[in-house]
Design an enzyme around this catalytic site. Sequence first.
Site, PDB file in Angstrom:
ATOM      1  N   LYS A  15       0.992  -0.865   0.224  1.00 14.67           N
ATOM      2  CA  LYS A  15      -0.504  -0.228   0.023  1.00 14.67           C
ATOM      3  C   LYS A  15       0.838   1.629   0.145  1.00 14.67           C
ATOM      4  CE  LYS A  15      -3.315  -2.555   2.396  1.00 14.67           C
ATOM      5  NZ  LYS A  15      -4.498  -2.617   4.235  1.00 14.67           N
ATOM      6  N   ARG A  63       6.672   1.738   7.520  1.00 11.31           N
ATOM      7  CA  ARG A  63       5.774   0.202   8.035  1.00 11.31           C
ATOM      8  C   ARG A  63       6.274  -0.506   8.201  1.00 11.31           C
ATOM      9  NH1 ARG A  63       2.140  -3.696   8.399  1.00 11.31           N
ATOM     10  NH2 ARG A  63       1.915  -4.021  10.496  1.00 11.31           N
ATOM     11  N   ASP A 120       6.069   0.347  14.267  1.00 10.97           N
ATOM     12  CA  ASP A 120       4.271  -0.713  14.648  1.00 10.97           C
ATOM     13  C   ASP A 120       4.266  -0.669  15.918  1.00 10.97           C
ATOM     14  OD1 ASP A 120       1.671  -0.306  13.291  1.00 10.97           O
ATOM     15  OD2 ASP A 120       2.351  -3.303  13.716  1.00 10.97           O
ATOM     16  N   HIS A 179      -8.691  -4.688  16.026  1.00 12.33           N
ATOM     17  CA  HIS A 179      -7.790  -3.950  14.412  1.00 12.33           C
ATOM     18  C   HIS A 179      -7.736  -5.371  13.942  1.00 12.33           C
ATOM     19  CE1 HIS A 179      -5.003  -2.824  10.710  1.00 12.33           C
ATOM     20  NE2 HIS A 179      -4.609  -4.956  10.937  1.00 12.33           N
ATOM     21  N   LEU A 180      -8.828  -5.737  12.656  1.00 11.33           N
ATOM     22  CA  LEU A 180      -9.209  -7.427  12.009  1.00 11.33           C
ATOM     23  C   LEU A 180      -9.046  -6.919  10.677  1.00 11.33           C
ATOM     24  CD1 LEU A 180     -12.740  -7.113  14.246  1.00 11.33           C
ATOM     25  CD2 LEU A 180     -10.160  -7.834  14.843  1.00 11.33           C
ATOM     26  N   GLY A 183      -3.703  -9.934   9.630  1.00  9.64           N
ATOM     27  CA  GLY A 183      -3.515 -10.015  10.926  1.00  9.64           C
ATOM     28  C   GLY A 183      -4.141  -9.354  11.567  1.00  9.64           C
ATOM     29  N   ASP A 253     -10.317 -15.774   4.194  1.00  8.30           N
ATOM     30  CA  ASP A 253     -10.419 -15.225   3.892  1.00  8.30           C
ATOM     31  C   ASP A 253     -11.981 -15.099   4.374  1.00  8.30           C
ATOM     32  OD1 ASP A 253     -11.915 -12.922   2.572  1.00  8.30           O
ATOM     33  OD2 ASP A 253     -11.196 -12.432   0.848  1.00  8.30           O
ATOM     34  N   ARG A 255     -15.083 -13.200   3.782  1.00 12.15           N
ATOM     35  CA  ARG A 255     -16.014 -13.685   2.806  1.00 12.15           C
ATOM     36  C   ARG A 255     -16.104 -15.299   2.718  1.00 12.15           C
ATOM     37  NH1 ARG A 255     -13.234  -8.598  -0.198  1.00 12.15           N
ATOM     38  NH2 ARG A 255     -11.448 -10.153   0.318  1.00 12.15           N
ATOM     39  N   GLY A 301     -15.811  -6.921   8.451  1.00 13.24           N
ATOM     40  CA  GLY A 301     -16.163  -5.986   8.627  1.00 13.24           C
ATOM     41  C   GLY A 301     -16.118  -4.471   8.144  1.00 13.24           C
TER      42      GLY A 301
END
Length: 337
Positions: A15, A63, A120, A179-180, A183, A253, A255, A301
């Site tokens: 990213k 990071r 981090d 933080h989901l 990781g 995943d 989903r 989510g």
Amino acid sequence: MTRVLTVNAGSTSLKLERYDFAAAPPPLADPPAPAYAAQTTAAEAERVLAQAVAEPVDVVAHRFVRLPDGAPAIFRLDRSADEKIAQAGADAPLHDAPALRAVDILNKLCPDVPQFAVSDSAFHRTMPPAATTYAIPAELTRQGLRRLGYHGLSHEYAAHRGCTLAGLDIKSARVVTAHLGGGSSLCAVRGGASVDTTMGYTPLEGLPMATRSGSVDPGLLIHLLRAGTSVGALEEMLERRSGLLGMSALSEDVRVLLAASDNPAARLALDVLGWRLRASLGALAAVLGGVDLIVFTGGIGKATEGRIESDTSTVAVCVVTAREGWQLARAALSALA
């Protein structure tokens, strides 16, 4: 104008964001949109990084998950620093090796642009000894074997942004941030400072994750070693073949697992994640002596940022978009000051 490129490298993704600062940055909880953003796979890193620096940048912030013990929260990268990070990064193999590869690529593309490593885990340095100390011989603790915590950039931003959305004062609020994603970790925040978190010496401790096991009985690992499993094979299993993927034998995943919820193994994987998440939320609520706000962030989510109805009359719940790039940019700008 100071142009800051941020690099957030993971095991399978990269990213990038660029922020253009004309002056000091706005408050942490009030981020602007990046001037440039891109997300790609790790395999495309060289091509996408070249595109990102096609227009000049003044500084790059990376990071890093696992920095050497005693390292400052942000420091300039050079060859000696890279070597130390590579040694420490063995405890976070899914992230720091790709991050160092990005550093190397940018050194070749723009050798005169300063690059900084941003920790981090620095946000968790406020945790008390009772939260960081393992019940192991004291001489091992003195060697630095203690709980460090990770996802600090995300947890710090989520706590501040969540309090802004909920109309709470970060200086007095008791907040649990979740933080989901690939990781996952939780953090207990009091007065804007981390007081406990679910990850430990490495990012393996805590919640079940996409491919990581999370916490397991150490005796189970001893059993596997005695049965002939090599250290390398054990690391591979715990880091890359466990978690949601390992339990479901279908996918990492969420989903995909939700869509296959009639599959017993997929359902069990989701149930285990939910059970451990609720148990950990309760534990951190107890540490804080109560909770005023729960903030969800990360890929699992994901929802429209903002306030969500709570199932109690006393606890606010909200979802915020993760903004680790914004945190990295602010850190780099402060390092140049």
